[in-house]
Design a protein around this motif. Structure first.
Motif: not given
Length: 452
Positions: A399-411
């Protein structure tokens, strides 16, 4: 009351409580990320609620496991749902007052309710015979479906009710969760009798005593045979765990089954939470409303629980390990479909989330059966609580890493990474099978024969 009658009563009470608590579980899944994004003004922090309530679930799992170990399933589960109700009410107050620190604390406490909802599956398996254990777990999980599917579909309705009370619309589902968790706690406290874990311990002790008496009688009637046994033969027999309705016959867990079941559930939870958490945020960023997001999440939650009867039957009939391997493959397919789905296509995203739910269901039921098979009744609740901490930590990480990954590389990057990660279930199971096969060969080798 016979064991079969007690199991039927236990499952009936658990089914009703799971229907109620399913609505509470759905609140955080559906609008938690949207509420955080609205209050904090950051997409990168949208995964924070999932991380907080799964971290709370980790703490809750420890507490519920220890309470259950000491006092039984009834007080452990009832207090867990009561904690979820308090946390849900705290989220409503935080949203109404715009208090972000209170939101963080309340979401953590809310996690106790989500932990209890999952740990109830162990109560369903406590009195089940090994050949019916998968179906007992599936019955409890299936009961969650009604509330868990209704919750997301009621997002708009509860939002309007909340707006009429002068609080943000996204707090409405958490108001429903307050009522649902409270009702589940009261039901379990009043009606979960006999306590399944305490009764399973009594049965296991009785079986152990009967086996010891039978061995003593056999030794007394055949003293020559007993003397002819090589040293350590009796000990070797007792070291081999025999599975009964109370779990393994003896006090030592089957570590291979324990590690395999844990790996399946932890990896499945990590992949599922990461992809699921950011799907509503991804949809809203591309013009979809909360109704569309609620529909996709409702289908996902349905897929998490509706296949349970079939999954339980497969676990009991074809085995734990094949179903666990199917979990990894299905979760990978879900990640691939989500990564390739056009952002404007609700059907494509719904297909991905349905596959995600099915893969999670395969992993949870097969993993639970593996773990329950591996644990003796005397230490079962405490160990299950610790294992569910690992599951909750995996969910918090996703959950915590999901937002950061989306910001960095997209869904799409997040979805594909989650699917690839889930494939690690298969080599983990292969290692478990290899170790088990090696142990079996070693146990069949004649005494004194060296290893090849």
């Amino acid at each position: 009351m016979s064991v079969a009658a007690a199991q039927r009563r236990v499952l009936t009470v658990l089914v009703v409580s799971q229907v109620l608590s399913g609505a509470g579980l759905a609140a955080g899944i559906t609008v938690g990320a949207l509420l955080a994004e609205e209050m904090l003004g950051s997409t990168g922090l949208a995964g924070l609620p999932s991380a907080l309530f799964t971290a709370g679930a980790a703490l809750g799992a420890v507490g519920i496991g220890r309470l259950s170990q000491r006092w039984g399933r009834r007080p452990g589960l009832a207090l867990g749902y009561a904690g979820g109700a308090v946390g849900s009410l705290g989220v409503v107050v935080a949203a109404a007052t715009g208090n972000a620190p209170l939101l963080f604390v309340a979401l953590t406490v809310y996690g106790a309710g989500t932990a209890t909802n999952l740990m109830a599956r162990y109560a369903g398996a406590d009195l089940a015979a090994p050949e019916r254990r998968g179906r007992a777990v599936s019955t409890v999980l299936l009961a969650t479906t009604l509330g868990a599917v209704a919750g997301p579909l009621l997002v708009s309705v509860t939002g309007e009710v909340a707006h009429g009370w002068g609080i943000p619309r996204l707090a409405g589902p958490f108001a429903l969760a307050t009522v649902a968790f409270t009702a589940a706690a009261l039901l379990l406290a009043a009606l979960l009798r006999p306590d399944p874990l305490r009764l399973s311990r009594t049965l296991a002790e009785a079986e152990a005593e009967a086996a010891a008496e039978a061995e003593a009688e056999a030794a007394a009637s055949n003293p020559d045979q007993a003397q002819a046994e090589p040293p350590g033969a009796a000990d070797a027999r007792t070291e081999e765990p025999r599975h009964t309705a109370g779990g393994t016959r003896h006090d030592r867990p089957d570590r291979r089954g324990l590690l395999g079941g844990t790996a399946v559930m932890v990896l499945g939870q990590l992949a599922m939470i990461a992809i699921m958490t950011m799907t509503p945020v991804h949809m809203r960023a591309h013009g979809h409303g909360t109704g569309d997001a609620g529909l996709v999440i409702a289908l996902h939650v349905g897929a998490m629980f509706l296949p349970s009867p079939l999954t339980g039957l497969l676990v009991d009939r074809i085995g734990r390990l094949p179903v666990a391997a199917a979990s990894g493959v299905t979760l990978f397919a879900a990640g691939a479909v989500a990564a390739l789905a056009p952002a404007h296509s609700v059907p494509a995203l719904a297909t991905a989330l349905v596959l995600l739910g099915i893969g999670w269901n395969f992993g949870l039921i097969s993993g639970t059966a593996l773990v329950t098979d591996a644990l003796p009744a005397v230490t079962r609740a405490r160990t299950q609580g610790v294992l569910d901490v690992g599951i909750a930590v995996a969910g918090a990480t996703g959950g915590m890493s999901s937002g950061l990954v989306v910001v960095a590389g997209g869904f799409p990057v997040l979805a594909l990474a989650g699917g690839v990660l889930a494939l690690a279930i298969i080599p983990a199971l292969a290692l478990t099978v290899r170790r088990r096969s090696g142990a079996a060969v070693a146990s069949r080798r004649p005494q004194g024969e060296p290893a090849a």
